[in-house]
Design a protein around this motif. Structure first.
Motif, PDB file in Angstrom:
ATOM      1  N   GLU A 132      -3.103   0.766 -11.804  1.00 40.81           N
ATOM      2  CA  GLU A 132      -2.656   0.011 -11.331  1.00 40.81           C
ATOM      3  C   GLU A 132      -0.527   1.081 -11.601  1.00 40.81           C
ATOM      4  O   GLU A 132      -0.640   0.776  -9.963  1.00 40.81           O
ATOM      5  CB  GLU A 132      -1.009  -0.896 -12.262  1.00 40.81           C
ATOM      6  CG  GLU A 132       0.078  -1.270 -11.847  1.00 40.81           C
ATOM      7  CD  GLU A 132       0.171  -2.276 -10.516  1.00 40.81           C
ATOM      8  OE1 GLU A 132       0.473  -2.061 -10.122  1.00 40.81           O
ATOM      9  OE2 GLU A 132      -1.267  -2.721 -10.374  1.00 40.81           O
ATOM     10  N   THR A 133      -1.205   2.473 -12.041  1.00 42.52           N
ATOM     11  CA  THR A 133      -0.173   3.539 -12.204  1.00 42.52           C
ATOM     12  C   THR A 133      -0.694   4.481 -11.233  1.00 42.52           C
ATOM     13  O   THR A 133       0.249   4.878 -10.268  1.00 42.52           O
ATOM     14  CB  THR A 133      -0.273   4.556 -13.385  1.00 42.52           C
ATOM     15  OG1 THR A 133       0.558   3.750 -14.472  1.00 42.52           O
ATOM     16  CG2 THR A 133       0.781   5.725 -12.982  1.00 42.52           C
ATOM     17  N   LEU A 134      -1.976   4.817 -10.682  1.00 43.37           N
ATOM     18  CA  LEU A 134      -2.350   5.424 -10.081  1.00 43.37           C
ATOM     19  C   LEU A 134      -2.333   4.554  -8.451  1.00 43.37           C
ATOM     20  O   LEU A 134      -1.751   5.611  -7.439  1.00 43.37           O
ATOM     21  CB  LEU A 134      -4.152   5.042 -10.435  1.00 43.37           C
ATOM     22  CG  LEU A 134      -4.881   5.813  -8.602  1.00 43.37           C
ATOM     23  CD1 LEU A 134      -4.515   7.729  -8.585  1.00 43.37           C
ATOM     24  CD2 LEU A 134      -6.479   5.688  -8.957  1.00 43.37           C
ATOM     25  N   SER A 135      -1.897   3.333  -8.721  1.00 41.60           N
ATOM     26  CA  SER A 135      -2.360   2.538  -7.361  1.00 41.60           C
ATOM     27  C   SER A 135      -1.131   2.671  -6.866  1.00 41.60           C
ATOM     28  O   SER A 135      -0.059   2.815  -5.146  1.00 41.60           O
ATOM     29  CB  SER A 135      -2.069   1.201  -7.521  1.00 41.60           C
ATOM     30  OG  SER A 135      -2.331   0.315  -5.941  1.00 41.60           O
ATOM     31  N   VAL A 136       0.202   2.764  -7.163  1.00 38.86           N
ATOM     32  CA  VAL A 136       1.735   2.447  -6.990  1.00 38.86           C
ATOM     33  C   VAL A 136       2.150   4.410  -6.704  1.00 38.86           C
ATOM     34  O   VAL A 136       3.180   4.791  -5.624  1.00 38.86           O
ATOM     35  CB  VAL A 136       2.701   2.435  -8.201  1.00 38.86           C
ATOM     36  CG1 VAL A 136       3.799   3.005  -8.195  1.00 38.86           C
ATOM     37  CG2 VAL A 136       2.669   0.957  -8.802  1.00 38.86           C
ATOM     38  N   ARG A 137       1.260   5.288  -7.290  1.00 41.74           N
ATOM     39  CA  ARG A 137       1.622   6.253  -7.012  1.00 41.74           C
ATOM     40  C   ARG A 137       0.885   6.823  -5.117  1.00 41.74           C
ATOM     41  O   ARG A 137       2.073   7.633  -4.314  1.00 41.74           O
ATOM     42  CB  ARG A 137       0.316   7.720  -8.328  1.00 41.74           C
ATOM     43  CG  ARG A 137       1.380   7.992  -8.798  1.00 41.74           C
ATOM     44  CD  ARG A 137       0.986   8.625  -9.726  1.00 41.74           C
ATOM     45  NE  ARG A 137       1.449   8.765 -11.358  1.00 41.74           N
ATOM     46  CZ  ARG A 137       0.685   9.914 -11.903  1.00 41.74           C
ATOM     47  NH1 ARG A 137      -0.113  10.602 -11.490  1.00 41.74           N
ATOM     48  NH2 ARG A 137       1.119   9.651 -13.649  1.00 41.74           N
ATOM     49  N   LEU A 138      -0.230   6.245  -5.266  1.00 46.22           N
ATOM     50  CA  LEU A 138      -0.665   7.068  -3.505  1.00 46.22           C
ATOM     51  C   LEU A 138       0.042   5.337  -2.898  1.00 46.22           C
ATOM     52  O   LEU A 138       0.185   5.732  -1.444  1.00 46.22           O
ATOM     53  CB  LEU A 138      -2.418   5.843  -3.978  1.00 46.22           C
ATOM     54  CG  LEU A 138      -3.219   6.891  -4.754  1.00 46.22           C
ATOM     55  CD1 LEU A 138      -4.644   5.824  -4.970  1.00 46.22           C
ATOM     56  CD2 LEU A 138      -3.082   7.522  -4.012  1.00 46.22           C
ATOM     57  N   SER A 139       0.204   3.761  -3.266  1.00 48.60           N
ATOM     58  CA  SER A 139       0.884   3.135  -1.980  1.00 48.60           C
ATOM     59  C   SER A 139       2.368   4.915  -1.861  1.00 48.60           C
ATOM     60  O   SER A 139       3.152   4.242  -0.872  1.00 48.60           O
ATOM     61  CB  SER A 139       1.536   2.528  -3.370  1.00 48.60           C
ATOM     62  OG  SER A 139       0.273   1.842  -2.977  1.00 48.60           O
ATOM     63  N   ILE A 140       2.954   5.103  -2.695  1.00 50.81           N
ATOM     64  CA  ILE A 140       4.178   5.688  -2.251  1.00 50.81           C
ATOM     65  C   ILE A 140       4.072   7.380  -1.457  1.00 50.81           C
ATOM     66  O   ILE A 140       4.587   7.261  -0.933  1.00 50.81           O
ATOM     67  CB  ILE A 140       4.927   6.110  -3.414  1.00 50.81           C
ATOM     68  CG1 ILE A 140       5.592   4.983  -4.318  1.00 50.81           C
ATOM     69  CG2 ILE A 140       5.848   6.997  -2.792  1.00 50.81           C
ATOM     70  CD1 ILE A 140       5.764   5.279  -5.880  1.00 50.81           C
ATOM     71  N   PHE A 141       3.170   8.102  -1.935  1.00 51.56           N
ATOM     72  CA  PHE A 141       2.694   8.854  -0.834  1.00 51.56           C
ATOM     73  C   PHE A 141       2.611   8.875   0.266  1.00 51.56           C
ATOM     74  O   PHE A 141       2.093   9.589   0.386  1.00 51.56           O
ATOM     75  CB  PHE A 141       1.779  10.170  -1.774  1.00 51.56           C
ATOM     76  CG  PHE A 141       1.725  10.068  -3.847  1.00 51.56           C
ATOM     77  CD1 PHE A 141       3.513  10.649  -3.200  1.00 51.56           C
ATOM     78  CD2 PHE A 141       1.039  10.014  -4.563  1.00 51.56           C
ATOM     79  CE1 PHE A 141       3.793  10.633  -4.832  1.00 51.56           C
ATOM     80  CE2 PHE A 141       1.668  10.739  -5.926  1.00 51.56           C
ATOM     81  CZ  PHE A 141       2.872  11.198  -5.813  1.00 51.56           C
ATOM     82  N   LEU A 142       1.433   7.612   0.475  1.00 54.75           N
ATOM     83  CA  LEU A 142       0.726   7.661   1.575  1.00 54.75           C
ATOM     84  C   LEU A 142       1.227   6.436   2.426  1.00 54.75           C
ATOM     85  O   LEU A 142       0.538   5.206   2.873  1.00 54.75           O
ATOM     86  CB  LEU A 142      -1.401   7.101   1.284  1.00 54.75           C
ATOM     87  CG  LEU A 142      -1.607   8.041   0.531  1.00 54.75           C
ATOM     88  CD1 LEU A 142      -2.939   8.079   0.051  1.00 54.75           C
ATOM     89  CD2 LEU A 142      -1.331   9.935   1.736  1.00 54.75           C
ATOM     90  N   ARG A 143       2.210   5.952   2.355  1.00 54.76           N
ATOM     91  CA  ARG A 143       3.223   4.619   2.746  1.00 54.76           C
ATOM     92  C   ARG A 143       2.808   4.210   4.113  1.00 54.76           C
ATOM     93  O   ARG A 143       3.069   3.794   4.852  1.00 54.76           O
ATOM     94  CB  ARG A 143       3.942   5.030   2.435  1.00 54.76           C
ATOM     95  CG  ARG A 143       5.491   6.016   2.267  1.00 54.76           C
ATOM     96  CD  ARG A 143       7.169   5.756   1.854  1.00 54.76           C
ATOM     97  NE  ARG A 143       7.468   6.520   2.745  1.00 54.76           N
ATOM     98  CZ  ARG A 143       8.445   8.312   1.760  1.00 54.76           C
ATOM     99  NH1 ARG A 143       6.878   7.742  -0.390  1.00 54.76           N
ATOM    100  NH2 ARG A 143       8.486   8.691   1.489  1.00 54.76           N
ATOM    101  N   ASP A 144       3.137   5.864   4.704  1.00 55.81           N
ATOM    102  CA  ASP A 144       2.671   6.044   6.498  1.00 55.81           C
ATOM    103  C   ASP A 144       0.641   6.548   6.558  1.00 55.81           C
ATOM    104  O   ASP A 144       0.568   5.736   7.974  1.00 55.81           O
ATOM    105  CB  ASP A 144       3.150   6.717   6.807  1.00 55.81           C
ATOM    106  CG  ASP A 144       4.786   6.904   6.057  1.00 55.81           C
ATOM    107  OD1 ASP A 144       5.274   6.524   6.561  1.00 55.81           O
ATOM    108  OD2 ASP A 144       5.423   8.271   6.289  1.00 55.81           O
ATOM    109  N   ASN A 145       0.544   5.956   5.914  1.00 56.60           N
ATOM    110  CA  ASN A 145      -0.940   5.718   6.105  1.00 56.60           C
ATOM    111  C   ASN A 145      -2.004   4.244   5.232  1.00 56.60           C
ATOM    112  O   ASN A 145      -2.270   5.436   4.299  1.00 56.60           O
ATOM    113  CB  ASN A 145      -1.849   6.720   6.253  1.00 56.60           C
ATOM    114  CG  ASN A 145      -2.983   6.963   6.590  1.00 56.60           C
ATOM    115  OD1 ASN A 145      -3.994   6.027   6.590  1.00 56.60           O
ATOM    116  ND2 ASN A 145      -3.918   8.105   6.730  1.00 56.60           N
ATOM    117  N   ARG A 146      -1.597   2.904   4.796  1.00 60.39           N
ATOM    118  CA  ARG A 146      -2.442   2.672   4.143  1.00 60.39           C
ATOM    119  C   ARG A 146      -3.475   2.623   4.157  1.00 60.39           C
ATOM    120  O   ARG A 146      -4.315   2.083   2.708  1.00 60.39           O
ATOM    121  CB  ARG A 146      -1.579   1.179   4.561  1.00 60.39           C
ATOM    122  CG  ARG A 146       0.380   0.878   3.965  1.00 60.39           C
ATOM    123  CD  ARG A 146       0.809  -0.213   4.514  1.00 60.39           C
ATOM    124  NE  ARG A 146       1.749  -0.634   3.940  1.00 60.39           N
ATOM    125  CZ  ARG A 146       2.789  -1.844   4.725  1.00 60.39           C
ATOM    126  NH1 ARG A 146       2.113  -2.204   4.766  1.00 60.39           N
ATOM    127  NH2 ARG A 146       3.865  -1.270   3.768  1.00 60.39           N
TER     128      ARG A 146
END
Length: 262
Positions: free
Chosen positions: A193-207
């Motif tokens: 879940e922590t990893l998913s949240v990080r990626l969702s923030i870092f790549l919010r323009d490329n889901r």
């Protein structure tokens, strides 16, 4: 005043719905453990108090404190050893003799609240004053229980050496053994879940790239918590995740992760 405000803040944290959602699966798992022990003829109603105290004093605290245990590769081994060494012995001793029924009824929820608040307060330094207060309360009460039990044993040596007491001693060990798979699954889920949240923030323009990265990392680590932890906690992990531009970057990230994690 220095204690009142931290206490109020910790109390709010303790009763938030996210905390309650975490606790409910834990209680369900412990219930399944008890059902299994009952099915093999080990558990009966005489062990109810011991079970409740183990749930509030061990299972709940381990759950609250399981935020970043994977930095210690021997975390789960230590959890088990702690419950077959002095912790189990002390828990067994202080649970041997009971107070009046109504005293027990009042004590259980009060001690649950005190222990839970102390565990939650440990998550943030700004709650240090509240934690010190409740740790002091727990320590004083624990010493009183220990003294009360030792005096009771001296007056009833024959009653101390019984099969019921042996079951009471073995119960926290069996419950802890059965609890480890749940604790492992919970920490694994929290890490993903922590990893998913990080990626969702870092790549919010490329889901789509974020979903691809999550899938590839999951395929690499799967149910291996140690591998996932090594992948997420190396020195440049956050920078590498932030710099993902396309699928080729993800492939290179996975290749590097395999070298470090296997």
């Amino acid at each position: 005043r220095s204690i009142r405000h931290p206490f109020q803040e910790v109390l709010r944290c303790f009763f938030r719905w996210k905390m309650l959602i975490i606790v409910l699966p834990m209680l369900l798992w412990v219930g399944l453990e008890v059902f299994g022990l009952y099915g093999v003829g080990f558990w009966d109603a005489s062990l109810l108090k011991d079970t409740i105290l183990w749930t509030l004093g061990v299972a709940f605290v381990l759950l609250v404190n399981s935020g970043t245990p994977t930095q210690d590769e021997h975390y789960f081994r230590k959890v088990l050893l702690d419950n077959v060494k002095m912790v189990a012995l002390l828990e067994f001793i202080v649970n041997l003799y009971t107070f009046n029924f109504w005293v027990e009824v009042i004590l259980v929820p009060v001690l649950f609240l005190v222990g839970g608040i102390s565990a939650v307060a440990a998550s943030d330094k700004k709650y240090l004053a509240a934690k010190k207060l409740f740790d002091f309360v727990i320590t004083v009460f624990g010493l009183y229980l220990l003294g009360f039990t030792i005096v009771s044993i001296v007056h009833d040596v024959r009653g101390f050496a019984s099969m019921e007491n042996l079951r009471s001693f073995l119960l926290p060990i069996f419950l802890s053994l059965g609890y480890l798979p749940f604790l492992y699954a919970f920490i694994l889920y929290a890490s993903y879940e922590t990893l998913s949240v990080r990626l969702s923030i870092f790549l919010r323009d490329n889901r789509s790239l974020a979903r691809y990265a999550k899938r590839k990392i999951f395929e690499m680590c799967f149910l291996n918590l140690r591998r996932l932890d090594r992948f997420m906690n190396y020195e440049d992990a956050v920078i590498d995740l932030m710099n993902l531009k396309d699928r080729d970057d993800v492939v290179r990230l996975i290749q590097e992760g395999r070298k470090r994690s296997f």
